[in-house]
Design an enzyme around this catalytic site. Structure first.
Site, PDB file in Angstrom:
ATOM      1  N   ALA A  86       0.815  -1.284  -0.047  1.00  0.00           N
ATOM      2  CA  ALA A  86      -0.063   0.016  -0.015  1.00  0.00           C
ATOM      3  C   ALA A  86       0.816   1.375   0.011  1.00  0.00           C
ATOM      4  CB  ALA A  86      -0.923  -0.171   1.122  1.00  0.00           C
TER       5      ALA A  86
ATOM      6  N   GLY B 289       0.810  -5.081   1.189  1.00  0.00           N
ATOM      7  CA  GLY B 289      -0.422  -5.124   0.300  1.00  0.00           C
ATOM      8  C   GLY B 289      -0.242  -6.058  -0.995  1.00  0.00           C
TER       9      GLY B 289
ATOM     10  N   GLU C   8      -0.364  -9.383  -0.059  1.00  0.00           N
ATOM     11  CA  GLU C   8      -1.899  -9.592   0.386  1.00  0.00           C
ATOM     12  C   GLU C   8      -2.658  -9.874  -0.910  1.00  0.00           C
ATOM     13  OE1 GLU C   8      -1.561  -6.225   3.308  1.00  0.00           O
ATOM     14  OE2 GLU C   8      -2.799  -7.660   4.593  1.00  0.00           O
TER      15      GLU C   8
ATOM     16  N   GLU D 150       4.888  -4.960   7.471  1.00  0.00           N
ATOM     17  CA  GLU D 150       3.980  -3.606   8.206  1.00  0.00           C
ATOM     18  C   GLU D 150       4.618  -3.448   9.514  1.00  0.00           C
ATOM     19  OE1 GLU D 150       3.117  -5.913   5.993  1.00  0.00           O
ATOM     20  OE2 GLU D 150       1.440  -5.560   4.776  1.00  0.00           O
TER      21      GLU D 150
HETATM   22  N1  T1G Z   1       4.514   3.358  -0.118  1.00  0.00           N
HETATM   23  C1  T1G Z   1       4.830   4.523  -0.879  1.00  0.00           C
HETATM   24  N2  T1G Z   1       6.163   4.973  -1.217  1.00  0.00           N
HETATM   25  C2  T1G Z   1       7.061   3.797  -1.482  1.00  0.00           C
HETATM   26  C3  T1G Z   1       6.811   2.649  -0.790  1.00  0.00           C
HETATM   27  C4  T1G Z   1       5.325   2.592  -0.078  1.00  0.00           C
HETATM   28  N3  T1G Z   1       5.049   1.210   0.298  1.00  0.00           N
HETATM   29  N4  T1G Z   1       7.972   1.672  -1.026  1.00  0.00           N
HETATM   30  C5  T1G Z   1       8.753   2.378  -1.712  1.00  0.00           C
HETATM   31  N5  T1G Z   1       8.236   3.722  -1.941  1.00  0.00           N
HETATM   32  C6  T1G Z   1       8.844   5.026  -2.455  1.00  0.00           C
HETATM   33  C7  T1G Z   1      10.192   5.332  -1.625  1.00  0.00           C
HETATM   34  O1  T1G Z   1       9.724   6.033  -0.737  1.00  0.00           O
HETATM   35  C8  T1G Z   1      11.082   6.033  -2.668  1.00  0.00           C
HETATM   36  O2  T1G Z   1      10.483   6.994  -3.155  1.00  0.00           O
HETATM   37  C9  T1G Z   1      10.859   4.959  -3.894  1.00  0.00           C
HETATM   38  O3  T1G Z   1       9.684   4.454  -3.556  1.00  0.00           O
HETATM   39  C10 T1G Z   1      11.965   3.990  -3.839  1.00  0.00           C
HETATM   40  O4  T1G Z   1      11.971   3.212  -2.533  1.00  0.00           O
HETATM   41  C11 T1G Z   1      -2.482  -2.794   3.582  1.00  0.00           C
HETATM   42  C12 T1G Z   1      -0.536  -1.474   5.325  1.00  0.00           C
HETATM   43  C13 T1G Z   1      10.073  -1.923  -2.115  1.00  0.00           C
HETATM   44  C14 T1G Z   1      12.022  -2.997  -1.427  1.00  0.00           C
HETATM   45  O5  T1G Z   1       6.760  -1.678   3.982  1.00  0.00           O
HETATM   46  O6  T1G Z   1      10.696  -1.840   1.405  1.00  0.00           O
HETATM   47  O7  T1G Z   1       1.251  -2.552   2.438  1.00  0.00           O
HETATM   48  O8  T1G Z   1      12.552   8.372  -2.613  1.00  0.00           O
HETATM   49  O9  T1G Z   1      14.363   3.728  -2.189  1.00  0.00           O
HETATM   50  O10 T1G Z   1      15.617   0.478  -2.380  1.00  0.00           O
HETATM   51  O11 T1G Z   1      -1.312  -4.412   4.609  1.00  0.00           O
HETATM   52  O12 T1G Z   1      10.875   0.656  -1.130  1.00  0.00           O
HETATM   53  O13 T1G Z   1      11.876   7.528  -5.103  1.00  0.00           O
HETATM   54  O14 T1G Z   1      10.614   9.546  -4.012  1.00  0.00           O
HETATM   55  O15 T1G Z   1      13.211   2.058  -0.886  1.00  0.00           O
HETATM   56  O16 T1G Z   1      14.528  -0.419  -4.874  1.00  0.00           O
HETATM   57  C15 T1G Z   1       4.201  -2.335   3.138  1.00  0.00           C
HETATM   58  C16 T1G Z   1       8.466  -0.791   1.774  1.00  0.00           C
HETATM   59  C17 T1G Z   1       3.513  -1.027   3.067  1.00  0.00           C
HETATM   60  C18 T1G Z   1       7.794  -1.931   1.727  1.00  0.00           C
HETATM   61  C19 T1G Z   1      12.039  -0.966  -2.890  1.00  0.00           C
HETATM   62  N6  T1G Z   1       5.380  -2.185   2.433  1.00  0.00           N
HETATM   63  N7  T1G Z   1       9.310  -0.290   0.703  1.00  0.00           N
HETATM   64  O17 T1G Z   1      13.318  -0.640  -2.263  1.00  0.00           O
HETATM   65  O18 T1G Z   1      13.562   1.613  -3.257  1.00  0.00           O
HETATM   66  S1  T1G Z   1       2.077  -0.577   4.146  1.00  0.00           S
HETATM   67  C20 T1G Z   1       6.536  -1.734   2.878  1.00  0.00           C
HETATM   68  C21 T1G Z   1      10.337  -1.240   0.722  1.00  0.00           C
HETATM   69  C22 T1G Z   1       0.832  -2.188   3.511  1.00  0.00           C
HETATM   70  C23 T1G Z   1      -1.047  -3.307   3.694  1.00  0.00           C
HETATM   71  C24 T1G Z   1      -0.056  -2.592   4.404  1.00  0.00           C
HETATM   72  C25 T1G Z   1      11.298  -0.852  -0.633  1.00  0.00           C
HETATM   73  C26 T1G Z   1      11.128  -1.608  -1.572  1.00  0.00           C
HETATM   74  P1  T1G Z   1      11.486   8.062  -3.587  1.00  0.00           P
HETATM   75  P2  T1G Z   1      13.457   2.742  -2.158  1.00  0.00           P
HETATM   76  P3  T1G Z   1      14.357   0.198  -3.405  1.00  0.00           P
END
Ligand code: T1G
Length: 705
Positions: free
Chosen positions: A62, A103, A106, A126
């Site tokens: 998400a 998500g 999921e 999460e």
């Molecule tokens: N939401 C919004 N922006 C995100 C994002 C996310 N989930 N993940 C990455 N970004 C943006 C980040 O801020 C950066 O932005 C760019 O993408 C590159 O990220 C309903 C509630 C996927 C392994 O916790 O672990 O799902 O700086 O530098 O090294 O149950 O990003 O370019 O403007 O990290 O290649 C759960 C979080 C969300 C995964 C990629 N998901 N992300 O790594 O790139 S909550 C996470 C990561 C959810 C549901 C729940 C990593 C990555 P900018 P990056 P990367």
């Protein structure tokens, strides 16, 4: 701009998520995807649906940005899409390439089948955002792999490589090559054999051999004991355990409702807001306002001068990033120790199953020791990690300047000395900066990138890119005494010492700070890093001297901490556990009396405020002077370098959480009671008086000489 690409192939609809960079499942994407799922359900020609991801990733989950806004009843989220799949009649297949996280996983759990490429990773991270999987993950994953395995995977928030995920039962197939083609084949076979197998129809087993579901309360109780307290970093973990219990105990629909309620409570919580701040602040670090565009140099070979603990840790960091590194160390004994450290570290990784023998061997071989500076001639970057003395460091750089190639960058690992003064002895001040690693350098994630007055944009851009390659949190700092972290630590330490001089025993001060969430209190930290380090700094910077001679006295009496078996605490042989030491408290009282410091009572609240607000006050000053670029940068320094509790977001985030005005009022009170060392930083006063926040502070442009 559409975020879903639709294609049909022999009656199978392929819906590809395309929302760069990580196909975040934003409210907007969900609003576009929902009608497409409904359309597929209504289309008699569609036999099955495949979800895939563009941009080399399935989905990063998400959109974390969305959590800052309260969804309205009209808002469509990934939960709505998943509910539509759940109600659907078609066969659904997730074709995963790259990460499928949160998500994203999921969405694939709502599908009947999951297929991934070998390079993929899946996970429900999460918990790291102070959340729990809120789109069915806590209900479906236990039904797929058992409650115990699911709970462990979600509590760790781990990303699991495809082959391991298949072993655990999360994935049905793992393929090389084009995953959509493979998914197409899988869908065709499924349509023949078992078109639907929604996880919601299964009963979640406990998944512990020999135990049936009625052991769940015991298993859950054990799990609750293993995670931190709710009010000290464990808020989400306890709720996640409750959600998994519901998966085993309740019918699916009620379990989903329980999960949604728990998720909604977490997403509105302060710890989650703080952790989401840390998530984004980390990703801001490399964006330097005002930095002219510059192509980073390629770093293919590195050199380190000084093969002690720090130098070897830095060398291992390069080896772990696949960059060959040459360590110049004149002493055979230090060289032997360094080699043992490298070899031992990698063998340990092999024993723990974290690395293959050949990988360990390759990395170990990439660290070469020599006593000959000439072997650094073709390095792209050389870092000195020699004794913390300006003349010694200048001598190293004078030598290096005449040996390394013209394009090479020279960097100092100093923690307190003047980067510009060192740059000035070289012919390449534009290619000179500080790279301040934190011991042990191969473990600690923080790296302070200290820009000199003449450091060029390309050198700075190269250092920022290098920090990412080394998997560090690279924070750009101005060249001021102590840079960001240590400069703040000095005031934090000043207040800790002052409280001890006022008669508050070190163990109590440490207990208060551990209750706040620090992994270690200040006095245990002094004993760990060694009071001799502190003593040397005080010799160099007399303004660092406290009101009493406690540090001198402890140093003279060889009470320098763990390495001498006693400091502010005492230590049993071979044990690093601090034990309260009345002897040390007696010395504190004697030195305080000799300095005419009257004992006084201090409550826990005052102890916490004096230490934490000292960080905030200095942080505000560093921001105002452009030493730190953003409040979030300061927060990352303190969370990753000094153990500040991430569920409080870092010192500057915490000040916003408490209220900057309230912090300011206490700082004024401390100034009146304890003296001018508590003079409020002008920026703190300005923000407090304007009713603003540090979060709203806009960074100064980086001023380039
Ligand atoms: N939401 C919004 N922006 C995100 C994002 C996310 N989930 N993940 C990455 N970004 C943006 C980040 O801020 C950066 O932005 C760019 O993408 C590159 O990220 C309903 C509630 C996927 C392994 O916790 O672990 O799902 O700086 O530098 O090294 O149950 O990003 O370019 O403007 O990290 O290649 C759960 C979080 C969300 C995964 C990629 N998901 N992300 O790594 O790139 S909550 C996470 C990561 C959810 C549901 C729940 C990593 C990555 P900018 P990056 P990367």
């Amino acid at each position: 701009m559409s975020q879903i690409v639709t294609a049909d192939r022999d009656g199978i609809r392929i819906l590809t998520l395309d929302n760069p960079p990580v196909n975040a499942l934003s409210f907007a994407l969900s609003a576009e995807l929902l009608p497409l799922v409904r359309a597929a359900e209504d289309d008699a020609n569609v036999r099955a649906v495949i979800f895939s991801g563009a941009n080399g990733i399935f989905s990063g989950g998400a959109d974390v940005n969305d959590f800052a806004t309260e969804p309205t009843p009209e808002t469509k989220t990934i939960r709505d899409v998943i509910a539509a799949i759940e109600r659907g009649k078609k066969t659904y297949v997730a074709a995963i390439d790259g990460n499928a996280l949160g998500g994203g996983l999921e969405l694939s759990l709502a599908c009947d089948y999951r297929i991934a490429t070998t390079r993929s990773k899946v996970g429900l991270p999460e918990i790291k955002l102070g959340l729990l999987p809120g789109a069915g993950g806590t209900q479906r994953l236990p039904r797929l792999i058992g409650a115990q395995a699911a709970m462990q995977m979600m509590l760790k928030g781990e990303s699991v490589a495809a082959d391991e995920a298949k072993k655990r039962g999360v994935l049905d197939e793992v393929v090389e090559g084009n995953v959509v083609d493979a998914a197409f084949g899988l869908a065709c076979r499924a349509l023949e054999k078992e078109p639907k197998r929604r996880l919601s129809q299964r009963q979640a087993e406990l998944g512990i051999p020999g135990l049936t579901a009625n052991a769940l309360p015991f298993v859950a109780a054990q799990a609750h004991k293993m995670v931190p307290p709710e009010d000290n970093g464990g808020f989400a973990a306890h709720k996640l355990i409750d959600a998994v219990e519901a998966a085993v105990e309740l019918p699916f629909g009620r379990g989903i409702a329980r999960e949604a309620r728990l998720f909604d409570e977490l997403v509105r919580s302060a710890p989650s807001a703080a952790l989401r701040h840390v998530f984004f602040a980390e990703r801001e670090l490399g964006k330097i306002p005002g930095l002219p565009a510059a192509e980073p140099m390629k770093i293919e070979r590195a050199g380190v001068v000084g093969g002690g603990l720090m130098g070897t840790g830095i060398a291992i960091t390069f080896a772990n990033a696949g960059i060959p590194v040459t360590v110049v160390e004149p002493s055979d004994e230090a060289t032997e120790r360094g080699k043992q450290m490298v070899f031992g570290m990698y063998m340990n990784q092999v024993q723990k199953g974290r690395m293959t023998q050949e990988e360990a061997w390759k990395r170990g071989q990439s660290v070469v020791y020599t006593d000959d500076y000439a072997e650094l001639a073709d390095c792209d970057v050389v870092i000195e990690a020699v004794f913390e003395n300006m003349d010694v460091k200048k001598g190293v750089f004078k030598k290096l300047d005449g040996i390394v190639k013209p394009s090479a960058i020279l960097a100092t690992n100093t923690s307190t000395l003047d980067v510009d003064e060192m740059a000035a002895v070289t012919q390449r001040p534009e290619q000179f900066l500080g790279l301040h690693f934190f011991a042990p350098a191969n473990i600690m994630q923080l790296l302070e990138i200290v820009r000199g007055k003449r450091t060029s944009p390309q050198t700075l851009a190269t250092a920022i890119a290098l920090g990412k390659t080394l998997r560090k949190k690279g924070v750009v700092s101005g060249n001021e005494f102590g840079f960001i972290g240590n400069r703040m630590l000095f005031d934090y330490s000043r207040e800790a010492m002052a409280l001890a001089e006022e008669g508050v025993p070190p163990y109590r001060i440490d207990a208060v700070m551990k209750d706040f969430g620090f992994a270690m209190g200040p006095f245990a930290m002094f004993d760990l890093s060694g009071l001799d380090v502190f003593w040397h700094i005080q010799q160099a910077k007399t303004e660092m001297k406290g009101r009493s001679n406690i540090v001198d006295r402890m140093y003279r009496e060889k009470r320098i901490g763990q390495k001498s078996g006693k400091g502010f605490y005492r230590y049993e042989k071979g044990n690093r556990e601090p034990i309260r030491d009345e002897e040390a408290e007696k010395i504190l009282a004697e030195e305080a009396a000799a300095a005419g410091i009257a004992p006084r009572e201090a409550g826990d609240d005052e102890i916490r405020k004096r230490l934490v607000y000292a960080l905030v006050n200095v942080g505000a000053d560093l921001l105002a002077r452009g030493v730190a670029l953003r409040p979030g940068d300061i927060d990352i320094v303190y969370v990753y370098g000094y153990g500040f509790p991430p569920h409080h977001g870092g010192p500057m985030w915490y000040a916003d959480e408490v209220g900057v005005k309230s912090v300011y009022d206490d700082v004024l009170r401390f100034q009146k009671e304890f003296g001018d060392q508590w003079r409020p930083a002008p920026l703190l006063a300005e923000i407090a008086q304007s009713g603003g926040t540090f979060a709203a502070y806009t960074s100064k442009e980086l001023v380039h000489a």
